[in-house]
Design a protein around this motif. Structure first.
Motif: not given
Length: 71
Positions: A58-71
């Motif tokens: 879950i932590q990895t997914f949320l970090k990935w999702k947050l990084g994807k949203d910032e781009k």
């Protein structure tokens, strides 16, 4: 229900971290005792491992999702 402010959110996160640490410690001790008594890893060890795998996933997914949203 109203939205939590930053201080309430901080308190809640600290409580969650404390409860999580307690659960991990409890399961680890229970698993070691169970292993000593039976000579095999039982349910506490399985729960400890799967809980941490779910946490990391879950932590990895949320970090990935947050990084994807910032781009």
């Amino acid at each position: 229900m109203r939205k939590m402010d930053e201080m309430e959110m901080s308190i809640s996160l600290k409580a969650i971290k404390g409860a999580w640490a307690y659960t991990v410690l409890f399961l680890a001790v229970w698993g070691v005792i169970d292993y000593i008594q039976t000579g095999r890893f039982g349910f506490p060890f399985f729960l400890l491992i799967t809980q941490n795998l779910v946490f990391m996933a879950i932590q990895t997914f949320l970090k990935w999702k947050l990084g994807k949203d910032e781009k």
